[in-house]
Scaffold this motif. Sequence first.
Motif, PDB file in Angstrom:
ATOM      1  N   GLY A 266       0.782  -1.225   0.000  1.00 30.94           N
ATOM      2  CA  GLY A 266       0.000   0.000   0.000  1.00 30.94           C
ATOM      3  C   GLY A 266       0.810   1.269   0.000  1.00 30.94           C
ATOM      4  O   GLY A 266       0.253   2.355  -0.234  1.00 30.94           O
ATOM      5  N   VAL A 267       2.121   1.188   0.279  1.00 28.46           N
ATOM      6  CA  VAL A 267       2.938   2.405   0.283  1.00 28.46           C
ATOM      7  C   VAL A 267       3.721   2.578  -1.023  1.00 28.46           C
ATOM      8  O   VAL A 267       4.397   3.594  -1.202  1.00 28.46           O
ATOM      9  N   MET A 268       3.646   1.607  -1.926  1.00 30.70           N
ATOM     10  CA  MET A 268       4.346   1.726  -3.214  1.00 30.70           C
ATOM     11  C   MET A 268       3.444   2.475  -4.190  1.00 30.70           C
ATOM     12  O   MET A 268       2.741   1.879  -5.006  1.00 30.70           O
ATOM     13  N   ARG A 269       3.459   3.785  -4.063  1.00 31.63           N
ATOM     14  CA  ARG A 269       2.555   4.664  -4.796  1.00 31.63           C
ATOM     15  C   ARG A 269       3.332   5.517  -5.793  1.00 31.63           C
ATOM     16  O   ARG A 269       4.562   5.500  -5.839  1.00 31.63           O
ATOM     17  N   ASP A 270       2.593   6.315  -6.578  1.00 33.16           N
ATOM     18  CA  ASP A 270       3.236   7.171  -7.576  1.00 33.16           C
ATOM     19  C   ASP A 270       4.249   8.114  -6.955  1.00 33.16           C
ATOM     20  O   ASP A 270       5.301   8.398  -7.536  1.00 33.16           O
ATOM     21  N   ILE A 271       3.952   8.606  -5.765  1.00 35.41           N
ATOM     22  CA  ILE A 271       4.758   9.662  -5.162  1.00 35.41           C
ATOM     23  C   ILE A 271       6.160   9.189  -4.783  1.00 35.41           C
ATOM     24  O   ILE A 271       7.064  10.000  -4.583  1.00 35.41           O
ATOM     25  N   VAL A 272       6.377   7.874  -4.682  1.00 34.53           N
ATOM     26  CA  VAL A 272       7.691   7.356  -4.293  1.00 34.53           C
ATOM     27  C   VAL A 272       8.449   6.741  -5.464  1.00 34.53           C
ATOM     28  O   VAL A 272       9.467   6.082  -5.267  1.00 34.53           O
ATOM     29  N   THR A 273       7.996   6.945  -6.689  1.00 39.43           N
ATOM     30  CA  THR A 273       8.737   6.438  -7.839  1.00 39.43           C
ATOM     31  C   THR A 273       9.931   7.328  -8.143  1.00 39.43           C
ATOM     32  O   THR A 273      10.023   8.470  -7.710  1.00 39.43           O
TER      33      THR A 273
ATOM     34  N   HIS B 196      19.277   7.492 -18.949  1.00 40.88           N
ATOM     35  CA  HIS B 196      19.369   6.660 -20.150  1.00 40.88           C
ATOM     36  C   HIS B 196      18.230   5.651 -20.262  1.00 40.88           C
ATOM     37  O   HIS B 196      18.311   4.718 -21.079  1.00 40.88           O
ATOM     38  N   TRP B 197      17.152   5.813 -19.484  1.00 37.35           N
ATOM     39  CA  TRP B 197      15.940   4.993 -19.618  1.00 37.35           C
ATOM     40  C   TRP B 197      14.801   5.896 -20.097  1.00 37.35           C
ATOM     41  O   TRP B 197      14.540   6.929 -19.497  1.00 37.35           O
ATOM     42  N   ARG B 198      14.148   5.497 -21.174  1.00 42.37           N
ATOM     43  CA  ARG B 198      13.024   6.240 -21.734  1.00 42.37           C
ATOM     44  C   ARG B 198      11.704   5.696 -21.199  1.00 42.37           C
ATOM     45  O   ARG B 198      11.518   4.478 -21.084  1.00 42.37           O
ATOM     46  N   GLU B 199      10.757   6.581 -20.958  1.00 39.60           N
ATOM     47  CA  GLU B 199       9.383   6.190 -20.587  1.00 39.60           C
ATOM     48  C   GLU B 199       9.399   5.112 -19.501  1.00 39.60           C
ATOM     49  O   GLU B 199       8.700   4.109 -19.593  1.00 39.60           O
ATOM     50  N   THR B 200      10.206   5.357 -18.481  1.00 37.70           N
ATOM     51  CA  THR B 200      10.427   4.352 -17.445  1.00 37.70           C
ATOM     52  C   THR B 200      10.429   5.022 -16.075  1.00 37.70           C
ATOM     53  O   THR B 200      11.018   6.088 -15.902  1.00 37.70           O
ATOM     54  N   ARG B 201       9.765   4.375 -15.127  1.00 40.54           N
ATOM     55  CA  ARG B 201       9.855   4.772 -13.734  1.00 40.54           C
ATOM     56  C   ARG B 201      10.077   3.514 -12.900  1.00 40.54           C
ATOM     57  O   ARG B 201       9.886   2.400 -13.386  1.00 40.54           O
TER      58      ARG B 201
ATOM     59  N   ILE C 283      11.645  -2.326  -8.723  1.00 36.94           N
ATOM     60  CA  ILE C 283      10.510  -2.750  -9.544  1.00 36.94           C
ATOM     61  C   ILE C 283      10.392  -1.706 -10.640  1.00 36.94           C
ATOM     62  O   ILE C 283      10.100  -0.530 -10.364  1.00 36.94           O
ATOM     63  N   VAL C 284      10.648  -2.113 -11.866  1.00 38.31           N
ATOM     64  CA  VAL C 284      10.755  -1.185 -12.993  1.00 38.31           C
ATOM     65  C   VAL C 284       9.488  -1.275 -13.842  1.00 38.31           C
ATOM     66  O   VAL C 284       9.026  -2.369 -14.166  1.00 38.31           O
ATOM     67  N   GLU C 285       8.951  -0.120 -14.181  1.00 37.33           N
ATOM     68  CA  GLU C 285       7.779  -0.042 -15.060  1.00 37.33           C
ATOM     69  C   GLU C 285       8.180   0.689 -16.339  1.00 37.33           C
ATOM     70  O   GLU C 285       8.580   1.857 -16.291  1.00 37.33           O
ATOM     71  N   VAL C 286       8.057  -0.012 -17.469  1.00 39.43           N
ATOM     72  CA  VAL C 286       8.433   0.552 -18.765  1.00 39.43           C
ATOM     73  C   VAL C 286       7.173   0.703 -19.611  1.00 39.43           C
ATOM     74  O   VAL C 286       6.482  -0.279 -19.893  1.00 39.43           O
ATOM     75  N   ALA C 287       6.875   1.920 -19.996  1.00 33.55           N
ATOM     76  CA  ALA C 287       5.713   2.183 -20.836  1.00 33.55           C
ATOM     77  C   ALA C 287       5.976   1.723 -22.264  1.00 33.55           C
ATOM     78  O   ALA C 287       7.136   1.534 -22.673  1.00 33.55           O
ATOM     79  N   PRO C 288       4.922   1.525 -23.068  1.00 32.46           N
ATOM     80  CA  PRO C 288       5.128   1.184 -24.477  1.00 32.46           C
ATOM     81  C   PRO C 288       6.061   2.183 -25.163  1.00 32.46           C
ATOM     82  O   PRO C 288       5.929   3.393 -24.996  1.00 32.46           O
ATOM     83  N   GLY C 289       7.027   1.656 -25.881  1.00 31.90           N
ATOM     84  CA  GLY C 289       8.021   2.497 -26.545  1.00 31.90           C
ATOM     85  C   GLY C 289       9.211   2.850 -25.685  1.00 31.90           C
ATOM     86  O   GLY C 289      10.158   3.448 -26.163  1.00 31.90           O
TER      87      GLY C 289
ATOM     88  N   ALA D 133       1.124  -2.305 -23.859  1.00 28.74           N
ATOM     89  CA  ALA D 133       0.778  -2.150 -22.452  1.00 28.74           C
ATOM     90  C   ALA D 133       2.056  -2.006 -21.646  1.00 28.74           C
ATOM     91  O   ALA D 133       3.130  -2.467 -22.062  1.00 28.74           O
ATOM     92  N   PRO D 134       1.979  -1.384 -20.475  1.00 28.20           N
ATOM     93  CA  PRO D 134       3.174  -1.275 -19.645  1.00 28.20           C
ATOM     94  C   PRO D 134       3.722  -2.638 -19.246  1.00 28.20           C
ATOM     95  O   PRO D 134       2.968  -3.607 -19.094  1.00 28.20           O
ATOM     96  N   ALA D 135       5.033  -2.709 -19.095  1.00 27.05           N
ATOM     97  CA  ALA D 135       5.705  -3.917 -18.610  1.00 27.05           C
ATOM     98  C   ALA D 135       6.339  -3.592 -17.266  1.00 27.05           C
ATOM     99  O   ALA D 135       6.834  -2.479 -17.049  1.00 27.05           O
TER     100      ALA D 135
END
Length: 272
Positions: free
Chosen positions: A35-42, A47-52, A71-77, A133-135
């Motif tokens: 529950g604490v792994m939210r947008d605000i703590v990304t 050298h990483w594109r479209e990635t948080r 924990i890496v989230e990569v958007a399409p592209g 979709a995001p990976a």
Amino acid sequence: MAPHYASPIAGLPGQMALHTGRATFNEAYALIPRGVMRDIVTSYLPHWRETRLWVIARPMSGFAETFSQYIVEVAPGGGSERPEPNPAAEGVIFVVEGQVDLTIEGQAHVLERGGYAFLPPGTAWTLANAGNAPARFHWVRKRYEAAEGIDQPPAFVTNEQNEPIRWMPGTNDTWGTTRFVEPSDLRHDMHVNIVTLEPGAVIPFEETHVMEHGLYVLEGKAVYRLNRDWVEVEAGDFMWLRAFCPQACYAGPERFRYLLYKDVNRHAKLPF
């Protein structure tokens, strides 16, 4: 069909959500609840594109000493042609959502949910999300400790669905480990495995040992012994256990599984 794996719920809780939570940080362990792994703590990486990413472990005083885990989230592209800046770092990638295109020394691989890759230090690799979709994937990093006369391990790619669960003796196939590297392979100085406990299974003694641990709960829930405390944990939680932290487990009503890091197969560092 690969099982469903937990990953951060992101977003932000509503303003009327209760503040009471399970987050814990002390001298023996840390619990980072889902529950604490939210947008605000990304965070973001050069050298990483479209990635948080969510940084859930990093070397620091009083916390993880031997590894980092994202924990890496990569958007399409999105993705990177220069993902690892440290030539001494080895890594493991484990995909929990979507798929990524991973190129290792010029050889292309597609890692879907459950995909696992080991990346030795100095390896040339790239990663991209060519889907719609995001990976999301775990990225565990450690400084490799070379041993004289022992070769560096090679890169490899697999999927956990292709690897057997090695059941512990005397457990009636209720507690076991999916091992991606043989424990006796001295080329490796870390293991990143998956531990499975069937409903009601137990780790029936307080493990107390030299290996540092990172545990990310992929599925289910359990009551976990951490030092002197019994703590309820669920899918999406992360636990860090320092060396010699006592640990045990009672699994809940559904299959309980976690991604486990530990450092192995090397001498203890001496201060002289």
